[in-house]
Design a protein around this motif. Sequence first.
Motif, PDB file in Angstrom:
ATOM      1  N   TYR A  10       0.839  -1.200   0.000  1.00  0.00           N
ATOM      2  CA  TYR A  10       0.000   0.000   0.000  1.00  0.00           C
ATOM      3  C   TYR A  10       0.877   1.254   0.000  1.00  0.00           C
ATOM      4  O   TYR A  10       0.645   2.199  -0.742  1.00  0.00           O
ATOM      5  N   THR A 138       5.712  -8.064  -4.118  1.00  0.00           N
ATOM      6  CA  THR A 138       6.075  -8.033  -5.523  1.00  0.00           C
ATOM      7  C   THR A 138       5.503  -6.785  -6.184  1.00  0.00           C
ATOM      8  O   THR A 138       4.360  -6.417  -5.944  1.00  0.00           O
TER       9      THR A 138
ATOM     10  N   GLU B 211     -15.389  -5.288  -2.285  1.00  0.00           N
ATOM     11  CA  GLU B 211     -14.860  -3.932  -2.349  1.00  0.00           C
ATOM     12  C   GLU B 211     -15.259  -3.288  -3.663  1.00  0.00           C
ATOM     13  O   GLU B 211     -15.631  -3.972  -4.610  1.00  0.00           O
ATOM     14  N   THR B 212     -15.209  -1.969  -3.701  1.00  0.00           N
ATOM     15  CA  THR B 212     -15.655  -1.254  -4.894  1.00  0.00           C
ATOM     16  C   THR B 212     -14.592  -0.275  -5.363  1.00  0.00           C
ATOM     17  O   THR B 212     -13.731   0.129  -4.600  1.00  0.00           O
ATOM     18  N   ASP B 219      -5.797   2.566 -10.698  1.00  0.00           N
ATOM     19  CA  ASP B 219      -4.813   1.985  -9.792  1.00  0.00           C
ATOM     20  C   ASP B 219      -5.468   0.862  -8.985  1.00  0.00           C
ATOM     21  O   ASP B 219      -6.243   1.118  -8.075  1.00  0.00           O
ATOM     22  N   THR B 221      -3.610  -1.695  -7.616  1.00  0.00           N
ATOM     23  CA  THR B 221      -2.601  -2.418  -6.843  1.00  0.00           C
ATOM     24  C   THR B 221      -3.051  -2.663  -5.408  1.00  0.00           C
ATOM     25  O   THR B 221      -2.861  -3.739  -4.874  1.00  0.00           O
ATOM     26  N   SER B 222      -3.690  -1.644  -4.806  1.00  0.00           N
ATOM     27  CA  SER B 222      -4.100  -1.803  -3.409  1.00  0.00           C
ATOM     28  C   SER B 222      -5.176  -2.870  -3.258  1.00  0.00           C
ATOM     29  O   SER B 222      -5.210  -3.588  -2.264  1.00  0.00           O
ATOM     30  N   TYR B 223      -6.061  -2.973  -4.260  1.00  0.00           N
ATOM     31  CA  TYR B 223      -7.112  -3.991  -4.190  1.00  0.00           C
ATOM     32  C   TYR B 223      -6.492  -5.384  -4.246  1.00  0.00           C
ATOM     33  O   TYR B 223      -6.902  -6.295  -3.535  1.00  0.00           O
ATOM     34  N   THR B 225      -3.455  -6.212  -3.419  1.00  0.00           N
ATOM     35  CA  THR B 225      -2.782  -6.453  -2.144  1.00  0.00           C
ATOM     36  C   THR B 225      -3.788  -6.914  -1.092  1.00  0.00           C
ATOM     37  O   THR B 225      -3.536  -7.877  -0.361  1.00  0.00           O
ATOM     38  N   SER B 226      -4.936  -6.223  -1.025  1.00  0.00           N
ATOM     39  CA  SER B 226      -5.951  -6.601  -0.036  1.00  0.00           C
ATOM     40  C   SER B 226      -6.420  -8.028  -0.248  1.00  0.00           C
ATOM     41  O   SER B 226      -6.560  -8.793   0.707  1.00  0.00           O
ATOM     42  N   ASN B 229      -3.819 -10.295   1.058  1.00  0.00           N
ATOM     43  CA  ASN B 229      -3.733 -10.263   2.519  1.00  0.00           C
ATOM     44  C   ASN B 229      -4.887 -10.985   3.192  1.00  0.00           C
ATOM     45  O   ASN B 229      -4.724 -11.589   4.240  1.00  0.00           O
ATOM     46  N   GLN B 250      -1.797  -5.530 -13.593  1.00  0.00           N
ATOM     47  CA  GLN B 250      -1.342  -5.284 -12.224  1.00  0.00           C
ATOM     48  C   GLN B 250      -1.341  -6.567 -11.394  1.00  0.00           C
ATOM     49  O   GLN B 250      -0.484  -6.751 -10.531  1.00  0.00           O
ATOM     50  N   GLN B 254       2.037  -8.057  -9.655  1.00  0.00           N
ATOM     51  CA  GLN B 254       2.080  -8.221  -8.200  1.00  0.00           C
ATOM     52  C   GLN B 254       2.045  -9.682  -7.777  1.00  0.00           C
ATOM     53  O   GLN B 254       1.974  -9.980  -6.584  1.00  0.00           O
TER      54      GLN B 254
END
Lengths: 294, 400
Positions: A10, A138, B211-212, B219, B221-223, B225-226, B229, B250, B254
């Motif tokens: 993040y 990554t 999530e929306t 972008d 990337t954060s989604y 990652t979530s 996780n 993406q 990632q």
Amino acid sequence: MEWITKNLPYLMAGISVGGQYALIAIGYTMVYGILRLINFAHGDIFMVAGLIMVYAVTVMPMPLALLLVVVATVALGFLVERAAYKPLRSAPRMSVMISAIGVSYLLQNLALYITGGLSQQYPAIPWLSDTVTILGATTKRVTLVTPVLTIILVVVLGLLIKYTKVGMAMRAASRDFETSQLMGIKINSVISMTFVIGSFLAAVGSMLYFTNYTGVTPTAGAMPGLKAFVAAVFGGIGSIPGAVIGAFIIGICENIIKGVGWTTFSDAFTFALLIVILIAKPTGLFGEKAIDKV
Amino acid sequence: MKKRVLSVLLAAAMLSTLLAGCEKKPEAAADGTEAASGDVVTIGVFEPASGDNGAGGKQETLGIQYANYVTPTVEIGGKEYTVQLNIVDNESSNDKAPSAAATLVSAGASVVLGSYGSGVSIAGSDTFKEAGIPVIGVTCTNPQITEGNTHYFRICFLDPFQGTVLANFSSDNFGAKKAYVLTKLGDDYSTGLGHYFTEAFEALGGEVIEETFQEGNSDFTSYITSAKNEGAEVFFAPSSTEVAALLIEQAASQGLEIPLLAGDTWDSNVILNAAEGKNVDIYVSTFYQEGGNPEFDAGIKEWINSDATAKANNGGDDTVSGLTVMGYDAYYVALEALKAAGSTDPAAVNEALWDVTYTGVSGDISFNEIGDANRDAAYIKHANTETGAWDFVAEQSVAE
């Protein structure tokens, strides 16, 4: 350790997108500093830079294409200023701003016409788009390169403004437009230089941004442009360090909000933050006092 | 004085561009058909050609154009009519859809085909309803489109069905217990399908993280990652192809190692191109699997390859998308309705549509009392990242 692995992405995404916003925000803030004009077409120049790249790589090798993107974007920024803003130099400020909005729509619609409205796949730039792993997370190498490159460019720009003749002329013009003209500063070339620098940074920003987010659409410049504009206002429009810091704050906050799980509110947050800052400090974080607002 | 002359000239110039805008429309309408002589029946094509869903809309339109190329005339009430396609662009935008629909109404369309994208279909629906023109939805899958009206029909399956199919598939094939569902705010298709998937998946005893994202977001990337996780086992992203291309890129960079699932919109070579050579695992549910009807495939491929514009609209190659097939079938359903009505009057066509049955490339088509097609199977395809083609996985229906 596991906490870092989980949350580092993040932060990395935030820093990298913040750096990309910063490169666009500088263009807004410099033009505003000198002309007191909000150059609404700036986000679209950023988008056109992306499109030039898409088409350039189909006919020439990559290094040449990168060079062409920079040159063509700079030329476009210069031309826009000469064609749409210079004739209105003595007109009321509102006319110039409306002209800027016009240029913005012109560029978007030209892009719509040329691409047929479909998203264009941005080419992968070797080395930059390679995948790397740090601390178990990554990502693309561009994520790491962006903040470093942004800071280098800003430092160079700072030196340029502080120690060169053009830089001095820029500072003079932003302090007092008329007087600097009377002092024999060639105001037109100073303004052109501002647009050249702004467009150059937008071109670099577009390479970094689109390497990460690879779809170029006619409206691809709108959102980053708007966010960068918010960043510029946030940091105090007219101030370069302000724009850069504002951009990083916005980029990081946005991604942290998404990480916390409030994805629906990530954009709302950005704009709410702007309102709060403007209420508390109307000139932004680093803005000059008694600024002439548009 | 000089200034006044200049301002008058400028105003005149602006007005003339407005007029030019008006004149252009009929020209676009003539697309695909030569100057029609004698009796003409107009079929409206209500599809996006730009915006988020432009790529899909163009592929669907392509199917309609190909059908029109194969069968350019129809016999109505003992008379031979030339079919004229009137193609308008609803720009994938719910705000622009009603005015695009109004263009078709004023062009005197007897029946309208479209649209790709549920949101624009709902937005344009009332305009057609007031004018009394029947519409045949080609691949709009949201249930709201045909609910509570008598003029909107559709030939594809619905989201409750599609969502269940995909939920079953993720549970059966991957043994997934946790799914990450990413939808776009304000998009009827995306939120609708996401909702039905969630419902079905939870009914199977699974857990869903929803999530929306917003319009204009690029972008993801954060989604991703979530999703990693949270330990999700499948990533479900019903969205436009434009978003898909970004998401796949993406996800690959990632290292998202779980399968990416999506609905019918992802049945597009945009996805194949984005996924080629990358380490991603993509499954979609769709209407048709290339090779299902070799004769049709060969015909349309030849047509696409012979026409540079068609090829560009198909994304630069000759992969046959399920959307194109549906567009093709929709055109013939419209012709059947015109024949049965024996008239070009929209009201008569509307009446006749209820009883139309047709065996198309995508299967048998008939309508139930809501105006939806009776369909009970969907195809699941997997993107082959080496060959850049779709691999057939399964024909899945809802087991109950």
